[in-house]
Scaffold this motif. Structure first.
Motif, PDB file in Angstrom:
ATOM      1  N   TYR A 173      29.906 -11.671 -80.405  1.00 49.49           N
ATOM      2  CA  TYR A 173      30.832 -11.338 -81.492  1.00 49.49           C
ATOM      3  C   TYR A 173      31.864 -10.325 -81.000  1.00 49.49           C
ATOM      4  CZ  TYR A 173      32.686  -9.734 -85.931  1.00 49.49           C
ATOM      5  OH  TYR A 173      33.535  -9.417 -86.951  1.00 49.49           O
ATOM      6  N   GLU A 174      31.381  -9.329 -80.276  1.00 44.54           N
ATOM      7  CA  GLU A 174      32.296  -8.293 -79.771  1.00 44.54           C
ATOM      8  C   GLU A 174      33.313  -8.883 -78.811  1.00 44.54           C
ATOM      9  OE1 GLU A 174      30.703  -4.612 -78.340  1.00 44.54           O
ATOM     10  OE2 GLU A 174      29.502  -4.332 -80.150  1.00 44.54           O
ATOM     11  N   VAL A 175      32.823  -9.740 -77.896  1.00 43.48           N
ATOM     12  CA  VAL A 175      33.720 -10.376 -76.927  1.00 43.48           C
ATOM     13  C   VAL A 175      34.741 -11.242 -77.654  1.00 43.48           C
ATOM     14  CG1 VAL A 175      33.817 -12.088 -75.075  1.00 43.48           C
ATOM     15  CG2 VAL A 175      32.120 -10.272 -74.993  1.00 43.48           C
ATOM     16  N   GLU A 176      34.278 -11.935 -78.722  1.00 45.49           N
ATOM     17  CA  GLU A 176      35.144 -12.853 -79.462  1.00 45.49           C
ATOM     18  C   GLU A 176      36.106 -12.126 -80.398  1.00 45.49           C
ATOM     19  OE1 GLU A 176      34.832 -16.835 -80.059  1.00 45.49           O
ATOM     20  OE2 GLU A 176      34.983 -16.104 -78.000  1.00 45.49           O
ATOM     21  N   LEU A 191      41.405  -5.011 -79.452  1.00 49.61           N
ATOM     22  CA  LEU A 191      41.458  -3.778 -78.654  1.00 49.61           C
ATOM     23  C   LEU A 191      42.404  -3.950 -77.479  1.00 49.61           C
ATOM     24  CD1 LEU A 191      37.811  -2.395 -78.483  1.00 49.61           C
ATOM     25  CD2 LEU A 191      39.754  -1.453 -79.708  1.00 49.61           C
ATOM     26  N   TYR A 192      42.260  -5.093 -76.778  1.00 54.10           N
ATOM     27  CA  TYR A 192      43.158  -5.387 -75.663  1.00 54.10           C
ATOM     28  C   TYR A 192      44.598  -5.447 -76.150  1.00 54.10           C
ATOM     29  CZ  TYR A 192      39.506  -6.436 -72.235  1.00 54.10           C
ATOM     30  OH  TYR A 192      38.471  -6.334 -71.352  1.00 54.10           O
ATOM     31  N   THR A 230      50.248  -0.492 -76.921  1.00 57.23           N
ATOM     32  CA  THR A 230      50.402   0.929 -76.592  1.00 57.23           C
ATOM     33  C   THR A 230      51.103   1.079 -75.249  1.00 57.23           C
ATOM     34  OG1 THR A 230      48.354   1.377 -77.778  1.00 57.23           O
ATOM     35  CG2 THR A 230      49.171   3.118 -76.337  1.00 57.23           C
ATOM     36  N   LYS A 231      50.666   0.247 -74.278  1.00 53.93           N
ATOM     37  CA  LYS A 231      51.265   0.293 -72.950  1.00 53.93           C
ATOM     38  C   LYS A 231      52.745  -0.068 -73.032  1.00 53.93           C
ATOM     39  CE  LYS A 231      50.594  -2.024 -68.786  1.00 53.93           C
ATOM     40  NZ  LYS A 231      49.950  -3.165 -68.151  1.00 53.93           N
ATOM     41  N   TYR A 232      53.030  -1.123 -73.809  1.00 52.12           N
ATOM     42  CA  TYR A 232      54.410  -1.584 -73.985  1.00 52.12           C
ATOM     43  C   TYR A 232      55.243  -0.496 -74.656  1.00 52.12           C
ATOM     44  CZ  TYR A 232      58.310  -4.479 -75.632  1.00 52.12           C
ATOM     45  OH  TYR A 232      59.551  -4.985 -75.883  1.00 52.12           O
ATOM     46  N   ALA A 233      54.676   0.096 -75.710  1.00 48.28           N
ATOM     47  CA  ALA A 233      55.370   1.170 -76.428  1.00 48.28           C
ATOM     48  C   ALA A 233      55.628   2.356 -75.496  1.00 48.28           C
ATOM     49  CB  ALA A 233      54.536   1.618 -77.631  1.00 48.28           C
ATOM     50  N   LYS A 234      54.645   2.663 -74.661  1.00 46.32           N
ATOM     51  CA  LYS A 234      54.777   3.776 -73.719  1.00 46.32           C
ATOM     52  C   LYS A 234      55.889   3.473 -72.714  1.00 46.32           C
ATOM     53  CE  LYS A 234      52.110   6.258 -70.226  1.00 46.32           C
ATOM     54  NZ  LYS A 234      52.542   5.501 -69.031  1.00 46.32           N
ATOM     55  N   GLU A 235      55.890   2.211 -72.220  1.00 53.21           N
ATOM     56  CA  GLU A 235      56.934   1.825 -71.265  1.00 53.21           C
ATOM     57  C   GLU A 235      58.321   1.916 -71.910  1.00 53.21           C
ATOM     58  OE1 GLU A 235      55.634  -2.012 -69.963  1.00 53.21           O
ATOM     59  OE2 GLU A 235      54.106  -1.161 -68.631  1.00 53.21           O
ATOM     60  N   LYS A 236      58.405   1.465 -73.176  1.00 51.51           N
ATOM     61  CA  LYS A 236      59.679   1.524 -73.887  1.00 51.51           C
ATOM     62  C   LYS A 236      60.115   2.980 -74.083  1.00 51.51           C
ATOM     63  CE  LYS A 236      60.344  -0.903 -77.693  1.00 51.51           C
ATOM     64  NZ  LYS A 236      59.998  -1.734 -78.880  1.00 51.51           N
ATOM     65  N   ALA A 237      59.162   3.819 -74.476  1.00 52.06           N
ATOM     66  CA  ALA A 237      59.446   5.241 -74.676  1.00 52.06           C
ATOM     67  C   ALA A 237      59.901   5.877 -73.363  1.00 52.06           C
ATOM     68  CB  ALA A 237      58.211   5.953 -75.214  1.00 52.06           C
ATOM     69  N   GLN A 238      59.198   5.494 -72.277  1.00 53.02           N
ATOM     70  CA  GLN A 238      59.547   6.018 -70.955  1.00 53.02           C
ATOM     71  C   GLN A 238      60.968   5.600 -70.584  1.00 53.02           C
ATOM     72  OE1 GLN A 238      57.373   8.020 -68.881  1.00 53.02           O
ATOM     73  NE2 GLN A 238      59.385   8.358 -67.972  1.00 53.02           N
TER      74      GLN A 238
END
Length: 137
Positions: A66-69, A75-76, A82-90
């Motif tokens: 269930y967690e994997v599915e 979360l990913y 978050t990574k994309y937002a951070k890159e954009k902010a950067q």
């Protein structure tokens, strides 16, 4: 007693082989009364424990699946966002810093121009004063 065929069926259900013979010979011995009889199908606590353990393992596997599915993908996704937002902010920060750098250089240029203008104004004032002095004479 039990037929071999019946015994075989019990063995396949998880009862240690030869248990019945052991029971026949050592029926009254503490080893049997304390431990071995717990393996008897339908009566023994070991089978209950084994079943519980199997059920719990399956439940855990289910939870994991269930967690994997269901739990991991969002979360990913959140992590990527978050990574994309951070890159954009950067990128925005880099752009702002570049702008500021340009602005600072511009400010330097502007200050030079102002300084040069001031010098020219002071020079003009001096000339004017010189002129006035000359006229007074």
């Amino acid at each position: 007693g039990m037929t071999t065929e019946k015994e075989r069926a019990k063995v396949e259900m998880g009862e240690p082989e030869g248990l019945r013979q052991v029971v026949g010979v050592y029926g009254m011995i503490k080893f049997y009364t304390g431990y071995m009889k717990e393996w008897k199908i339908g009566r023994g606590i070991f089978h209950d424990l084994l079943n519980k353990l199997t059920a719990e393992t399956q439940e855990l596997e289910g939870d994991l699946f269930y967690e994997v599915e269901h739990v991991l993908p969002p979360l990913y996704e959140a992590l990527n966002e978050t990574k994309y937002a951070k890159e954009k902010a950067q990128a925005r920060l880099d752009a702002a810093l570049a702008d500021e750098q340009a602005a600072l250089q511009g400010k330097d240029e502007l200050e030079k121009v102002v300084a040069s203008l001031e010098t020219q104004v002071v020079g003009a004032q001096n000339m004017l004063t010189d002129l006035e002095d000359a006229l007074k004479k």
